[in-house]
Write an enzyme that holds these catalytic residues in place. Structure first.
Site, PDB file in Angstrom:
ATOM      1  N   LYS A 213       0.845  -1.187   0.000  1.00 39.48           N
ATOM      2  CA  LYS A 213       0.000   0.000   0.000  1.00 39.48           C
ATOM      3  C   LYS A 213       0.880   1.237   0.000  1.00 39.48           C
ATOM      4  O   LYS A 213       2.008   1.210   0.502  1.00 39.48           O
ATOM      5  CB  LYS A 213      -0.912   0.019   1.236  1.00 39.48           C
ATOM      6  CG  LYS A 213      -1.986  -1.050   1.242  1.00 39.48           C
ATOM      7  CD  LYS A 213      -2.914  -0.880   2.439  1.00 39.48           C
ATOM      8  CE  LYS A 213      -4.012  -1.939   2.443  1.00 39.48           C
ATOM      9  NZ  LYS A 213      -4.948  -1.767   3.570  1.00 39.48           N
ATOM     10  N   GLY A 214       0.377   2.315  -0.548  1.00 43.36           N
ATOM     11  CA  GLY A 214       1.116   3.573  -0.570  1.00 43.36           C
ATOM     12  C   GLY A 214       0.187   4.732  -0.811  1.00 43.36           C
ATOM     13  O   GLY A 214      -1.042   4.584  -0.811  1.00 43.36           O
ATOM     14  N   ARG A 215       0.789   5.918  -1.043  1.00 44.39           N
ATOM     15  CA  ARG A 215      -0.037   7.105  -1.281  1.00 44.39           C
ATOM     16  C   ARG A 215      -0.840   6.991  -2.570  1.00 44.39           C
ATOM     17  O   ARG A 215      -1.903   7.581  -2.706  1.00 44.39           O
ATOM     18  CB  ARG A 215       0.875   8.340  -1.348  1.00 44.39           C
ATOM     19  CG  ARG A 215       1.434   8.754   0.006  1.00 44.39           C
ATOM     20  CD  ARG A 215       2.489   9.824  -0.145  1.00 44.39           C
ATOM     21  NE  ARG A 215       3.666   9.339  -0.853  1.00 44.39           N
ATOM     22  CZ  ARG A 215       4.739  10.079  -1.116  1.00 44.39           C
ATOM     23  NH1 ARG A 215       4.768  11.338  -0.734  1.00 44.39           N
ATOM     24  NH2 ARG A 215       5.765   9.566  -1.752  1.00 44.39           N
ATOM     25  N   GLU A 218      -3.031   0.773  -3.896  1.00 42.16           N
ATOM     26  CA  GLU A 218      -2.624  -0.562  -3.442  1.00 42.16           C
ATOM     27  C   GLU A 218      -2.022  -1.372  -4.592  1.00 42.16           C
ATOM     28  O   GLU A 218      -2.312  -1.118  -5.767  1.00 42.16           O
ATOM     29  CB  GLU A 218      -3.829  -1.337  -2.895  1.00 42.16           C
ATOM     30  CG  GLU A 218      -4.508  -0.689  -1.698  1.00 42.16           C
ATOM     31  CD  GLU A 218      -5.756  -1.442  -1.263  1.00 42.16           C
ATOM     32  OE1 GLU A 218      -6.175  -1.254  -0.105  1.00 42.16           O
ATOM     33  OE2 GLU A 218      -6.318  -2.219  -2.087  1.00 42.16           O
ATOM     34  N   VAL A 219      -1.185  -2.358  -4.210  1.00 39.53           N
ATOM     35  CA  VAL A 219      -0.671  -3.337  -5.177  1.00 39.53           C
ATOM     36  C   VAL A 219      -1.155  -4.719  -4.751  1.00 39.53           C
ATOM     37  O   VAL A 219      -0.988  -5.112  -3.595  1.00 39.53           O
ATOM     38  CB  VAL A 219       0.864  -3.320  -5.254  1.00 39.53           C
ATOM     39  CG1 VAL A 219       1.359  -4.428  -6.188  1.00 39.53           C
ATOM     40  CG2 VAL A 219       1.361  -1.974  -5.752  1.00 39.53           C
ATOM     41  N   LYS A 232      -1.641  -2.856  -9.875  1.00 40.47           N
ATOM     42  CA  LYS A 232      -1.519  -1.616  -9.124  1.00 40.47           C
ATOM     43  C   LYS A 232      -2.837  -0.859  -9.275  1.00 40.47           C
ATOM     44  O   LYS A 232      -3.207  -0.469 -10.389  1.00 40.47           O
ATOM     45  CB  LYS A 232      -0.342  -0.791  -9.660  1.00 40.47           C
ATOM     46  CG  LYS A 232      -0.006   0.447  -8.858  1.00 40.47           C
ATOM     47  CD  LYS A 232       1.257   1.088  -9.436  1.00 40.47           C
ATOM     48  CE  LYS A 232       1.647   2.341  -8.684  1.00 40.47           C
ATOM     49  NZ  LYS A 232       2.869   2.970  -9.258  1.00 40.47           N
ATOM     50  N   ASP A 333      11.731   9.923  -9.974  1.00 38.39           N
ATOM     51  CA  ASP A 333      11.412   9.443  -8.622  1.00 38.39           C
ATOM     52  C   ASP A 333      12.117   8.109  -8.369  1.00 38.39           C
ATOM     53  O   ASP A 333      11.527   7.178  -7.832  1.00 38.39           O
ATOM     54  CB  ASP A 333       9.897   9.298  -8.453  1.00 38.39           C
ATOM     55  CG  ASP A 333       9.494   9.128  -6.985  1.00 38.39           C
ATOM     56  OD1 ASP A 333      10.297   9.519  -6.103  1.00 38.39           O
ATOM     57  OD2 ASP A 333       8.403   8.611  -6.715  1.00 38.39           O
TER      58      ASP A 333
END
Length: 506
Positions: A213-215, A218-219, A232, A333
């Site tokens: 999970k991230g900003r 979800e994956v 993703k 990034d």
């Protein structure tokens, strides 16, 4: 086609010949298209072209590299107004002179009228322009029609039932993802599957487990016809990142062993809400950040990881010329969480939602419309103090190189040497908080000009010592002093060769 058409054909072939090759012979590079004095390809060439002898213009002399088996077959020959001479030994074009080539020019027919060249130019210029205009109009109309049809199907049909998708699915059949991707790459449709197949595959995937999970969202690990895939799922507020990543992944010729394999992208409606899916290859070891947090690596594996990331970065940064060419791409990034570890202990670069592209043909810099910036911990000094040249593509490549130096430091910490290894820590762990602010990083990197801590034990190991020198050359405060991705890759290859030679001597 005559003198002028041959001249146009020669120019196109010479542009293709500038494409950099991974392995081959080293040649002298001379001419407007040369970025450096040397290049690497399958063959060397030297050419001379009479641009306009009737007007007294001087001949054009070039030297460089040819890549692949086809260009040499078409290029290495002579005509009445040009000569291209090829050879296969390293630096074999170094001593070729324009005078020697001019002596090989064929005699032009005396009876050919001057207007023949003008008429040919008119046909070559106006014909394609008119055809291009017609095709562009048809493309716009087709895109609008397909967009309306896509929206209608999205709202009118339940994807679980697959009423329309079943028709497309019949073309997919029992093919494996590898089969579909191989066909896609040979058909020139970009790095993923054909668009209609993308939708079909997306609708047939079953989600198995959430693996991250991230900003962004979800994956999930999903399955399609018994094969694992990574899904993703972007949050609706991050639609611009999903769109940009989809756009970048569909770039022709992007596919590379060290770039995360893209398969499909789809906007789908599930449980009365719109979901944005990006479907890629699944790598069970997870991100480099996750892997290094769990596992210490042997020296050879650590070098393989670093070299594979550098190889992927070289491919991104390199523009491939031609009708179906690839623009140069800067990641913006790069970090250990955006790099995945494969089963062979090599890595691939992922998360291209912030990427920028550039094409030399029109000098067009495309930064997308995503307002987000990169990860603060990995930001280069010129980004933190806002002195970066936003209209210069090379500036973005240098930002990637800074971040690569930090990733290299992370790998080195977890590399075992003489039975010693440090625990995993992120860059600047001892200088900033766990979630540093923009000002925190600017103070440390720009004002104090500090760099990640280098343990003393690294200097007693020749391989780690070489890596320290390399990462410091990625961290120069002056961006233009930093190494290029290609130089980093070549240096890592030399370090790996020295390591293997040392093992053999023992």
């Amino acid at each position: 086609m005559g003198h002028c058409s041959a001249q146009v054909l020669l120019f196109m072939l010479l542009k293709i010949a500038q494409t950099s090759a991974k392995d081959g012979v080293e040649c002298v590079c001379e001419g407007n298209d040369c970025m450096e004095e040397l290049c690497v390809g399958d063959q060397c060439f030297a050419s001379v072209t009479l641009v306009g002898p009737a007007q007294g213009q001087a001949p054009t002399f070039r030297r460089g590299c040819l890549v692949g088996p086809d260009p040499p077959l078409m290029t290495c020959k002579a005509a009445s107004n040009y000569v291209v001479e090829c050879c296969t030994l390293p630096m074999c074009n170094a001593n070729t002179s324009s005078q020697a080539l001019l002596s090989q020019l064929l005699t032009a027919p005396q009876s050919e009228p001057v207007r023949y060249c003008v008429e040919t130019l008119v046909l070559l210029v106006l014909g394609p322009v008119g055809l291009l205009g017609l095709l562009s109009l048809l493309a716009v109309l087709m895109c609008r029609r397909l967009h309306r049809s896509r929206l209608e199907r999205l709202h009118e049909y339940d994807p679980e039932q697959g009423a329309i998708d079943g028709l497309i699915a019949s073309n997919v059949g029992d093919s494996t993802l590898a089969d579909l991707l191989d066909h896609s790459c040979t058909s020139g449709s970009g790095s993923g599957l054909p668009f209609l197949v993308q939708r079909t595959v997306a609708r047939q995937i079953s989600l198995v487990e959430c693996v991250g999970k991230g900003r962004y969202g979800e994956v999930w690990r999903g399955q399609w016809q018994g094969e694992n895939v990574a899904v993703k799922i972007f949050s609706s507020r991050d639609e611009k990142s999903w769109f940009r990543e989809t756009e970048i992944y569909n770039t022709v010729l992007l596919r590379h062993e060290n770039i995360l394999g893209f398969m499909a992208s789809d906007m789908t409606s599930r449980n009365s809400s719109t979901q944005l899916w990006l479907i890629t290859h699944y790598h069970e070891y997870g991100s480099l950040y996750d892997y290094l947090s769990r596992v210490a690596v042997e020296m050879s594996d650590g070098l393989n990881m670093a070299a594979s990331v550098a190889s992927g970065l070289v491919h991104l940064h390199t523009e491939i010329f031609g009708t179906e060419g690839k623009p140069a791409i800067a990641h913006r990034d790069l970090k250990s969480k955006n790099i995945l570890v494969k089963k062979d202990m090599r890595c691939c670069i992922a998360d291209l939602g912030l990427a920028v592209t550039h094409s030399q043909s029109d000098n067009q810099l495309d930064v997308g419309n995503n307002p987000k910036v990169g990860t603060k911990r990995y930001m280069a000094p010129e980004v933190l103090d806002e002195s970066i040249q936003m209209d210069c593509f090379d500036a973005y490549k240098r930002v990637d190189v800074w971040a690569f130096g930090l990733v290299l430091w992370e790998v080195a910490r977890r590399t075992i040497s003489n039975g010693i290894v440090e625990e995993y820590k992120p860059p600047f762990y001892d200088l900033v908080p766990s979630d540093p602010s923009f000002d925190d990083m600017r103070k440390v990197v720009c004002v104090e000009q500090q760099r990640p801590f280098i343990p003393n034990r690294w200097f007693s190991d020749p391989t780690l010592s070489a890596l320290v020198k390399l990462m410091k050359e990625c961290w120069y405060q002056n961006p233009s002093a930093r190494l290029t991705a290609l130089r980093i890759k070549k240096t890592l290859d030399k370090i790996y060769s020295s390591l293997e030679k040392g093992k053999a001597d023992c």
